[in-house]
Enzyme design. Sequence first.
Site, PDB file in Angstrom:
ATOM      1  N   PRO A   2      -0.868 -10.303   7.631  1.00  0.00           N
ATOM      2  CA  PRO A   2       0.028 -11.407   7.268  1.00  0.00           C
ATOM      3  C   PRO A   2       0.330 -12.296   8.466  1.00  0.00           C
ATOM      4  O   PRO A   2       0.596 -11.803   9.557  1.00  0.00           O
ATOM      5  CB  PRO A   2       1.312 -10.708   6.815  1.00  0.00           C
ATOM      6  CG  PRO A   2       0.989  -9.265   6.717  1.00  0.00           C
ATOM      7  CD  PRO A   2      -0.223  -9.003   7.541  1.00  0.00           C
ATOM      8  N   GLU A   3       0.248 -13.601   8.268  1.00  0.00           N
ATOM      9  CA  GLU A   3       0.630 -14.556   9.303  1.00  0.00           C
ATOM     10  C   GLU A   3       1.875 -15.301   8.825  1.00  0.00           C
ATOM     11  O   GLU A   3       2.411 -15.008   7.762  1.00  0.00           O
ATOM     12  CB  GLU A   3      -0.532 -15.515   9.600  1.00  0.00           C
ATOM     13  CG  GLU A   3      -1.708 -14.800  10.227  1.00  0.00           C
ATOM     14  CD  GLU A   3      -2.725 -15.757  10.840  1.00  0.00           C
ATOM     15  OE1 GLU A   3      -2.390 -16.932  11.061  1.00  0.00           O
ATOM     16  OE2 GLU A   3      -3.848 -15.320  11.102  1.00  0.00           O
ATOM     17  N   ARG A 128      -1.680   1.265   6.874  1.00  0.00           N
ATOM     18  CA  ARG A 128      -2.010   1.674   8.242  1.00  0.00           C
ATOM     19  C   ARG A 128      -0.820   2.180   9.049  1.00  0.00           C
ATOM     20  O   ARG A 128      -0.990   2.604  10.189  1.00  0.00           O
ATOM     21  CB  ARG A 128      -2.723   0.519   8.954  1.00  0.00           C
ATOM     22  CG  ARG A 128      -4.000   0.147   8.172  1.00  0.00           C
ATOM     23  CD  ARG A 128      -4.784  -0.932   8.842  1.00  0.00           C
ATOM     24  NE  ARG A 128      -5.309  -0.509  10.127  1.00  0.00           N
ATOM     25  CZ  ARG A 128      -6.136  -1.239  10.860  1.00  0.00           C
ATOM     26  NH1 ARG A 128      -6.518  -2.406  10.433  1.00  0.00           N
ATOM     27  NH2 ARG A 128      -6.561  -0.799  12.024  1.00  0.00           N
TER      28      ARG A 128
END
Length: 308
Positions: A2-3, A128
Amino acid sequence: MPELPEVETVRRGLENLLRGDAIKSVKVLRSESIAFPDVASFIKLLKGRRFGNILRRGKYLLLELDGDAGLACHLRMSGRLIVRPGKSVSRAKGKIDSIERGSVREPQFLRVVFTLESGRELHFEDMRVFGRLWYKPAGANFEEIIPTLAELGVEPLEALTGAYLHKAFAKKMQAVKTALLDQRVLAGVGNIYADESLFLTRLHPATAAKNLKLAQLEHLSNNIKMVLERAIISGGSTLRDYSDSSGVNGKYQNEALVYGREGAPCHHCGTLIERLKLGGRSSHYCPSCQPKPRVAKKKIGAKKILAK
Ligand SMILES: [Zn+2]
C-alpha cells in the site's frame, strides 16, 4: 504494497464505517502485530473505546478514540484493516483456510480482531506480519509512541512545492528517484507514484537530485500531486470492500504509464519501457522521453588515452 493513495482510500472508508462505533473486546492472534504496549495492556486499554476521527500521516493510519486515546496502524507490505459482519468467518486459527471474495478464493491471514458494539468486527489481516498496531494513551501524542512519525517529511497533497524540493534536494548527490522515496522528504510517496511522476516530468530516474532546477522541481511536484490525486479517485471508485489495498494497486497498475511496463511500448513515443535498479528499487522509465542526464567527461580518461 500500500502507498499513500491506498492508505488514504482505507482511511476514508474506515472513517465512514467506524466513527461512533465502540470496541467491545479485542482478540490478538499474533503478538508481533502489536508494537505498543504489551499485548495484555493493548487488549485491556482498548476495551470500551469509541472511534472518532481517522487521520493519516504518510502511510500511518491514526484512529482517534474517546478520552484522548488513539490507535495507530501501519499496513507495511500486506496489512489490511477490514470491517466485516460479525462472526462471518471461523477464527479458531490465525490462518483461515480461505473464504469467498468475489470470484477469487484467497487465503486470509487474521492477526487481530476487534469486536464492535454494533456487532460487526474490525479485522487486521496481514499475510507477512510486518504490519503494526500501536495504542496511544491519553496525554501522549502519536509522535511519542511512534518516533518515526516525527521524522516524516511534508504531506505531498498538502504542503509540497517546487521550492520545498529545491531546498530538500540541494545537497542530495543521490538519484532523484531515490531522493523521492526518502520518507523524511516526502511522506508516503512510494515506487509506483515516483516512477509515474518522473515520466510525466520527463526526468530520467538516475538524474542527481541536486542538479535539478527550480522550474523542473515545480513541474515534478505538480505531477506528484496529480498522480496521487488521480490514484485516490480511481481507488475510491473501484474499491468493493473499502480497504482492499491490493485492489487499488491493481487498478492503478492498469492505468500506469511506465510502472510495471518493462518491454511494453511507451504510450507517448512507442519506445520500449526500460527498468533499472536504483537504491535497491526497480525504476521504470522511457529512454526517449526521459533521456539520461549528461555526465561531464572525465579528464582522467583522456590522459589514459594519451599515455598509450
Ligand atoms: Zn516515450
